[in-house]
Write a protein that holds these residues in place. Structure first.
Motif, PDB file in Angstrom:
ATOM      1  N   PHE B 208      -3.560  -5.821  -5.217  1.00 21.36           N
ATOM      2  CA  PHE B 208      -4.110  -7.006  -5.870  1.00 21.36           C
ATOM      3  C   PHE B 208      -3.850  -7.011  -7.369  1.00 21.36           C
ATOM      4  CE2 PHE B 208      -6.042  -8.848  -2.299  1.00 21.36           C
ATOM      5  CZ  PHE B 208      -6.304 -10.151  -2.691  1.00 21.36           C
ATOM      6  N   ALA B 209      -3.768  -5.813  -7.944  1.00 22.57           N
ATOM      7  CA  ALA B 209      -3.518  -5.736  -9.382  1.00 22.57           C
ATOM      8  C   ALA B 209      -2.044  -5.917  -9.688  1.00 22.57           C
ATOM      9  CB  ALA B 209      -4.005  -4.390  -9.916  1.00 22.57           C
ATOM     10  N   LEU B 210      -1.214  -5.724  -8.663  1.00 21.28           N
ATOM     11  CA  LEU B 210       0.235  -5.710  -8.862  1.00 21.28           C
ATOM     12  C   LEU B 210       0.768  -6.896  -9.665  1.00 21.28           C
ATOM     13  CD1 LEU B 210       2.240  -3.587  -8.154  1.00 21.28           C
ATOM     14  CD2 LEU B 210       2.809  -4.807  -6.074  1.00 21.28           C
ATOM     15  N   PRO B 211       0.392  -8.128  -9.308  1.00 26.89           N
ATOM     16  CA  PRO B 211       0.945  -9.261 -10.057  1.00 26.89           C
ATOM     17  C   PRO B 211       0.642  -9.187 -11.544  1.00 26.89           C
ATOM     18  CG  PRO B 211      -0.073 -10.025  -8.051  1.00 26.89           C
ATOM     19  CD  PRO B 211      -0.411  -8.573  -8.171  1.00 26.89           C
ATOM     20  N   PHE B 212      -0.448  -8.530 -11.923  1.00 30.06           N
ATOM     21  CA  PHE B 212      -0.773  -8.436 -13.352  1.00 30.06           C
ATOM     22  C   PHE B 212      -0.026  -7.298 -14.030  1.00 30.06           C
ATOM     23  CE2 PHE B 212      -4.434 -10.980 -12.091  1.00 30.06           C
ATOM     24  CZ  PHE B 212      -4.400 -11.930 -13.089  1.00 30.06           C
ATOM     25  N   ILE B 213       0.353  -6.295 -13.225  1.00 34.73           N
ATOM     26  CA  ILE B 213       1.062  -5.154 -13.799  1.00 34.73           C
ATOM     27  C   ILE B 213       2.517  -5.503 -14.041  1.00 34.73           C
ATOM     28  CG2 ILE B 213       1.724  -2.755 -13.422  1.00 34.73           C
ATOM     29  CD1 ILE B 213      -0.690  -2.561 -11.505  1.00 34.73           C
ATOM     30  N   LEU B 214       3.096  -6.247 -13.092  1.00 37.31           N
ATOM     31  CA  LEU B 214       4.543  -6.475 -13.120  1.00 37.31           C
ATOM     32  C   LEU B 214       4.961  -7.393 -14.259  1.00 37.31           C
ATOM     33  CD1 LEU B 214       5.253  -6.999  -9.333  1.00 37.31           C
ATOM     34  CD2 LEU B 214       5.980  -5.087 -10.735  1.00 37.31           C
ATOM     35  N   SER B 215       6.222  -7.215 -14.669  1.00 29.96           N
ATOM     36  CA  SER B 215       6.824  -8.130 -15.645  1.00 29.96           C
ATOM     37  C   SER B 215       7.149  -9.435 -14.914  1.00 29.96           C
ATOM     38  CB  SER B 215       8.103  -7.516 -16.195  1.00 29.96           C
ATOM     39  OG  SER B 215       9.056  -7.442 -15.148  1.00 29.96           O
ATOM     40  N   PRO B 216       7.379 -10.529 -15.653  1.00 30.98           N
ATOM     41  CA  PRO B 216       7.739 -11.785 -14.994  1.00 30.98           C
ATOM     42  C   PRO B 216       8.939 -11.622 -14.066  1.00 30.98           C
ATOM     43  CG  PRO B 216       7.322 -12.164 -17.313  1.00 30.98           C
ATOM     44  CD  PRO B 216       7.242 -10.684 -17.109  1.00 30.98           C
ATOM     45  N   TYR B 217       9.895 -10.810 -14.497  1.00 29.66           N
ATOM     46  CA  TYR B 217      11.060 -10.549 -13.668  1.00 29.66           C
ATOM     47  C   TYR B 217      10.649  -9.871 -12.356  1.00 29.66           C
ATOM     48  CZ  TYR B 217      15.667  -8.737 -12.419  1.00 29.66           C
ATOM     49  OH  TYR B 217      16.819  -8.441 -11.772  1.00 29.66           O
ATOM     50  N   GLY B 218       9.795  -8.852 -12.511  1.00 31.85           N
ATOM     51  CA  GLY B 218       9.301  -8.146 -11.330  1.00 31.85           C
ATOM     52  C   GLY B 218       8.556  -9.080 -10.394  1.00 31.85           C
ATOM     53  N   GLY B 461       9.160  -2.178   9.162  1.00 25.74           N
ATOM     54  CA  GLY B 461      10.593  -2.206   8.894  1.00 25.74           C
ATOM     55  C   GLY B 461      11.023  -3.490   8.219  1.00 25.74           C
ATOM     56  N   ALA B 462      10.404  -4.618   8.604  1.00 20.79           N
ATOM     57  CA  ALA B 462      10.802  -5.900   8.023  1.00 20.79           C
ATOM     58  C   ALA B 462      10.529  -5.912   6.518  1.00 20.79           C
ATOM     59  CB  ALA B 462      10.064  -7.040   8.710  1.00 20.79           C
ATOM     60  N   LEU B 463       9.415  -5.299   6.127  1.00 23.51           N
ATOM     61  CA  LEU B 463       9.086  -5.256   4.696  1.00 23.51           C
ATOM     62  C   LEU B 463      10.067  -4.361   3.936  1.00 23.51           C
ATOM     63  CD1 LEU B 463       7.222  -6.062   2.414  1.00 23.51           C
ATOM     64  CD2 LEU B 463       5.743  -4.164   3.009  1.00 23.51           C
ATOM     65  N   ILE B 464      10.296  -3.173   4.491  1.00 26.02           N
ATOM     66  CA  ILE B 464      11.245  -2.251   3.858  1.00 26.02           C
ATOM     67  C   ILE B 464      12.626  -2.893   3.805  1.00 26.02           C
ATOM     68  CG2 ILE B 464      12.392  -0.024   4.113  1.00 26.02           C
ATOM     69  CD1 ILE B 464       9.608   0.376   3.335  1.00 26.02           C
ATOM     70  N   GLY B 465      13.020  -3.501   4.910  1.00 27.22           N
ATOM     71  CA  GLY B 465      14.332  -4.136   4.974  1.00 27.22           C
ATOM     72  C   GLY B 465      14.467  -5.219   3.922  1.00 27.22           C
ATOM     73  N   ALA B 466      13.430  -6.043   3.775  1.00 27.42           N
ATOM     74  CA  ALA B 466      13.485  -7.119   2.787  1.00 27.42           C
ATOM     75  C   ALA B 466      13.599  -6.532   1.386  1.00 27.42           C
ATOM     76  CB  ALA B 466      12.233  -7.989   2.882  1.00 27.42           C
ATOM     77  N   PHE B 467      12.885  -5.443   1.167  1.00 26.36           N
ATOM     78  CA  PHE B 467      12.955  -4.810  -0.140  1.00 26.36           C
ATOM     79  C   PHE B 467      14.379  -4.323  -0.411  1.00 26.36           C
ATOM     80  CE2 PHE B 467      12.769  -1.081  -2.865  1.00 26.36           C
ATOM     81  CZ  PHE B 467      12.222  -1.655  -3.991  1.00 26.36           C
ATOM     82  N   ILE B 468      14.990  -3.737   0.609  1.00 29.57           N
ATOM     83  CA  ILE B 468      16.331  -3.184   0.398  1.00 29.57           C
ATOM     84  C   ILE B 468      17.371  -4.294   0.259  1.00 29.57           C
ATOM     85  CG2 ILE B 468      18.164  -1.917   1.571  1.00 29.57           C
ATOM     86  CD1 ILE B 468      16.029   0.090   2.320  1.00 29.57           C
ATOM     87  N   LYS B 470      16.893  -7.584  -0.518  1.00 31.14           N
ATOM     88  CA  LYS B 470      16.690  -8.523  -1.617  1.00 31.14           C
ATOM     89  C   LYS B 470      16.287  -7.831  -2.915  1.00 31.14           C
ATOM     90  CE  LYS B 470      18.026 -12.418  -0.693  1.00 31.14           C
ATOM     91  NZ  LYS B 470      19.043 -13.020  -1.504  1.00 31.14           N
ATOM     92  N   GLY B 471      15.598  -6.699  -2.812  1.00 31.10           N
ATOM     93  CA  GLY B 471      15.097  -6.033  -4.009  1.00 31.10           C
ATOM     94  C   GLY B 471      16.105  -5.082  -4.640  1.00 31.10           C
ATOM     95  N   VAL B 472      16.726  -4.253  -3.811  1.00 28.42           N
ATOM     96  CA  VAL B 472      17.627  -3.234  -4.359  1.00 28.42           C
ATOM     97  C   VAL B 472      18.794  -3.839  -5.138  1.00 28.42           C
ATOM     98  CG1 VAL B 472      19.228  -1.395  -3.711  1.00 28.42           C
ATOM     99  CG2 VAL B 472      16.937  -1.439  -2.756  1.00 28.42           C
ATOM    100  N   PRO B 473      19.419  -4.927  -4.632  1.00 21.46           N
ATOM    101  CA  PRO B 473      20.511  -5.501  -5.441  1.00 21.46           C
ATOM    102  C   PRO B 473      20.048  -5.886  -6.839  1.00 21.46           C
ATOM    103  CG  PRO B 473      20.544  -6.435  -3.262  1.00 21.46           C
ATOM    104  CD  PRO B 473      19.297  -5.609  -3.350  1.00 21.46           C
ATOM    105  N   GLU B 474      18.797  -6.285  -6.960  1.00 22.49           N
ATOM    106  CA  GLU B 474      18.279  -6.618  -8.294  1.00 22.49           C
ATOM    107  C   GLU B 474      18.116  -5.364  -9.140  1.00 22.49           C
ATOM    108  OE1 GLU B 474      17.994  -9.604  -9.342  1.00 22.49           O
ATOM    109  OE2 GLU B 474      18.442 -10.495  -7.402  1.00 22.49           O
TER     110      GLU B 474
END
Ligand SMILES: Nc1ncnc2c1ncn2[C@@H]1O[C@H](COP(=O)(O)OP(=O)(O)OP(=O)(O)O)[C@@H](O)[C@H]1O
Ligand SMILES: [Mg+2]
Lengths: 249, 527
Positions: B208-218, B461-468, B470-474
């Protein structure tokens, strides 16, 4: 009439696989359906269970016309098929496979009782109940397939070549179990290549040849019929006594 | 022994080829710069320092030697002696060092003689040549290369030998899992209910705190990852669970997005519905499209759905791209000013001011993700999930068990389509602009990649997969042009190491005890 097929015709495109066959099963009977490869035995069972589309003819079961019904409707009425060739769910455990057999059942206690009954018939399944079905041996998979059929609490069971690819000892065991199941009140329509064994346990039998029924009679009559002996039992006159040899088509 | 030495020479050549290839596409420098940035935490590295350039060279030799020495340990073969291992590693280092040094000596000499290397080798600008020569004279450079490859290879061989001969499990993953299973603290957490709840609460607070911790890019990346995770969950249900292949999943995503956009945007239809209503309609329409696609194939066996969805996706894309329909769909220009959910009043009264738009939307996405997760989870472990699984494993038997396979097939497509539609609507609302370019075939490929990488049929797996996917290329953005190359290599490596996906579906694993079983078997086999 408990179960009756009348003038059943099935086409696969141009192939006329079943050419007007008729047969009956009385309550409590074991009826054997024998014939060579490609005679149409599996096609008969598949049309009964609704897997294959029927061109013409009628199938009645417990005074109800079930021609053309969906498979799940037919299974719901206690008419359960065990398909040819050890079909099981390879990744599910033995127990989950059996539970799938009771898919249409809701009574938990009844399912539990049926499960115990299967474990009584096939103690090996109990030992292996948490093992994935795909890791069982071929013979064990056949047992599992039959056990899964029993979990549907069938009134009439359609068995398609239960002895296929089993060692002689296991074949005997399987036929003993079939007789056992029958004596507990389930009628059985048994398709077999092993005519010797099938006719020995059957009350009556039908001989299917290229989509037509060419012969019918009691199991014993067919066993002693010279034409059957010649075609399916190797023609040897005392084959029935020796208990081994080329009984296969 | 002679045989393996020949193999070592070949491995040395392989190392050199890899090094040369990396150098020619200037990737050694890019990787070195990335490493330098990570270690020195410099904001940007213009030209890589020789030290990190050298480390990359040595690392390549290290890995080749490491895997080669490891492969020498095979059941039934005598264990190699440490001296032998070092010898073989030395061969690898020597061969690769000589070759790569020779190449650079050649390039440097030509460069010094005024030949414009760049006309032949695109990436070999004078600067790059200098970097590759460590800024030294040719003899010194040759020495450096030899030292690097030999040191790297020896170290690789040595570590492989240590790992193998000390009986340590070579598979670090397995070791890690075992350590986790045996760890007292973790076991305690697993067993103890109160502790478990506390841990879950802590995780929830963190999330729940994550959105406040992350940068706008994140925030923007995480939003995209979660949308793809929802998409993956929907596709997973059709492909992973019910076992039907889908090639054009983007169609449902596009239908959800366009329905939502058309209902909320001022142009072209001018309806401007509120978020909840438009969202629900979007779900309904994408569900309906699932029915349309699902019904024709319900009685067919085989991968017809793959083809049908593929065609359907193309139809949808052409429709929204067409100039003729531009008055209804926005045409090639797309739709802008798509509606966003309004922040409920209590947020403002709670924190004194409205939450920043992007943070609020990340919460919205997180909630939708959680809801989808819950629904999919409940489905998977229900009667419906069971019948899907049965269908996937063997359609004939499923039918024989009384599973109405046609019905369950269509049901999977419909639910999957609704989930994809939800993902599409969220995407449209988050971006406030969509166009035909957002719904190309690549989206279908990516969503398939999400579930393949994560593990077919597996929910985490779907969450990890999405991270890899869509997230890893970033995260790899630092690599610039090599981003996709590295990404591709990563994917291939992953499929080799874990072919069933990163988090494959777990079945209850309570195998029969082998010893006991063996006894029973022995008894039964006795005549
Ligand atoms: N799905 C199908 N499509 C086309 N032809 C089929 C199909 N199923 C069966 N046939 C054909 O119908 C005929 C009867 O097949 P069936 O499977 O009923 O034989 P069978 O008596 O069970 O033989 P076996 O003992 O070898 O299993 C064969 O000629 C077969 O090729
Ligand atoms: Mg057959």
């Amino acid at each position: 009439m408990y179960f009756q097929i009348q003038d059943l015709n099935v086409y696969y495109r141009a192939i006329h696989a079943l050419q007007g066959i008729s047969l009956t099963v009385n309550k409590g009977e074991i009826v054997a359906l024998i014939g060579g490869n490609g005679a149409g035995k599996s096609s008969t069972l598949n049309s009964i269970s609704g897997v294959v589309d029927i061109t013409s003819g009628s199938i009645t079961y417990q005074d109800e016309n079930i021609t053309g019904r969906a498979t799940d409707q037919i299974v719901r009425k206690g008419l359960v098929q065990v398909p040819e060739g050890r079909h099981i769910f390879p990744k599910m455990t033995v127990q989950e496979n059996l539970e799938m057999g009771a898919f249409l059942k809701n009574d938990k206690a009844q399912i539990q009782r049926d499960m115990e009954r299967v474990f009584d018939l096939f103690p090996r399944m109990k030992e292996r109940r948490n093992q994935p079905g795909g890791t069982l041996s071929g013979g064990e998979q056949q047992m599992l397939a039959i056990g899964r059929g029993l979990m549907g609490d069938p009134d009439l069971m359609l068995l398609d070549e239960p002895s296929m690819g089993l060692s002689p000892i296991l074949v005997e065991q399987i036929f003993d179990i079939i007789v056992d199941i029958n004596s507990q009140g389930t009628s059985i329509l048994l398709v077999e290549q092993n005519a010797q064994m099938a006719l020995a346990v059957a009350d009556r039998g039908y001989v299917l040849e290229t989509g037509e029924i060419v012969l019918t009679g009691s199991g014993l009559d067919l066993l002693n019929d010279p034409k059957v002996r010649a075609a399916y039992l190797g023609g040897d006159s005392d084959a029935s006594e020796s208990g081994s040899g080329a009984y296969y088509f | 022994m002679k045989n393996t030495s020949a193999v070592a020479v070949r491995k040395g050549v392989l190392t050199a080829i890899i090094l040369i290839f990396l150098q020619l596409i200037n990737m050694t420098a890019a990787l070195g710069a990335m490493l330098e940035k990570m270690i020195t935490s410099a904001k940007s590295v213009k030209s890589v320092s020789p030290l990190f350039y050298g480390v990359i060279v040595a690392l390549v030799a290290f890995f080749i030697a490491f895997s080669f020495i490891r492969s020498l340990y095979r059941p039934g073969k005598p264990k190699p002696t440490p001296l032998y291992c070092l010898g073989e590693s030395l061969v690898i280092g020597l061969v690769s060092g000589v070759l790569i040094a020779a190449l650079n000596a050649l390039i440097s000499t030509l460069n010094a003689n005024g030949v414009k290397i760049r006309t032949y080798l695109d990436m070999m600008a004078p600067d790059a040549i200098k970097t590759a020569a460590f800024g030294r004279e040719i003899p010194v450079m040759i020495g450096i290369y030899l030292a690097l490859t030999i040191a790297g290879a020896l170290l690789g061989g040595l570590i492989a030998w240590i790992i193998k001969s000390t009986g340590q499990p070579a598979n670090a993953w397995a070791a890690l899992q075992r350590a986790i299973a045996e760890n007292h603290t973790i076991r305690f957490i697993r067993r103890n209910k109160i502790v478990r709840i506390l841990v879950i609460i802590a995780i929830l607070i963190f999330v729940f705190a994550l959105p406040f911790i992350l940068s706008p890019y994140g925030i923007s990346i995480l939003g995209l990852v979660l949308i793809y995770a929802v998409l993956g969950l929907g596709l997973n249900l059709i492909v992973g669970l019910s076992g039907q292949l889908v090639f054009g999943f983007v169609a449902f995503y596009a239908i959800g997005a366009y329905t939502f956009a058309l209902l909320t945007a001022p142009k072209p239809l001018g309806l401007e519905f509120s978020f909840p209503i438009a969202f629900l309609v979007a779900l309904a329409i994408s569900g309906l499209s699932g029915v349309i696609v699902g019904l024709p194939i319900m009685n067919l066996r085989g991968d017809y759905l793959a083809i049908v969805t593929l065609g359907f996706a193309e139809i949808i894309r052409s429709l929204v791209n067409s100039n003729l329909l531009a008055d209804f769909t926005g045409g090639p220009q797309g739709i802008k000013d798509i509606g966003q959910p309004r922040q409920p009043g209590f947020i403002e009264s709670l924190i004194g001011k409205p939450m920043p738009e992007n943070i609020y939307f990340l919460y919205v996405i997180m909630i939708f993700f959680a809801v989808t997760l819950y629904i999919v989870y409940r489905l998977q472990y229900s009667r419906v999930g069971r019948s899907w699984e049965a269908m996937r494993e063997d359609e004939t038997v499923a039918q024989a068990c009384g599973v109405a396979t046609s019905y369950y097939k269509v049901l999977a497509v419909i639910i999957g389509a609704v989930i994809a539609g939800a993902a599409g609507a969220l995407y449209a609302s988050r971006n406030t602009y969509i166009g035909p370019g957002d719904f190309v075939f690549m989206v279908s490929v990516n969503s398939l990649a999400v579930i393949v990488v994560g593990g077919m049929g597996s929910i985490p797996g779907a969450l990890i997969g999405a991270f890899i996917i869509k997230g890893v290329p970033e995260l790899l953005r630092d690599l610039e042009n090599y981003r996709m190359v590295v990404f591709g290599v990563l994917l291939i490596a992953m499929m080799i190491i874990r072919p069933e996906g990163l988090l494959p579906i777990r079945r209850k694993k309570i195998y029969a005890e082998p010893d006991k079983d063996l006894e029973i078997l022995k008894k039964e086999l006795k005549p």
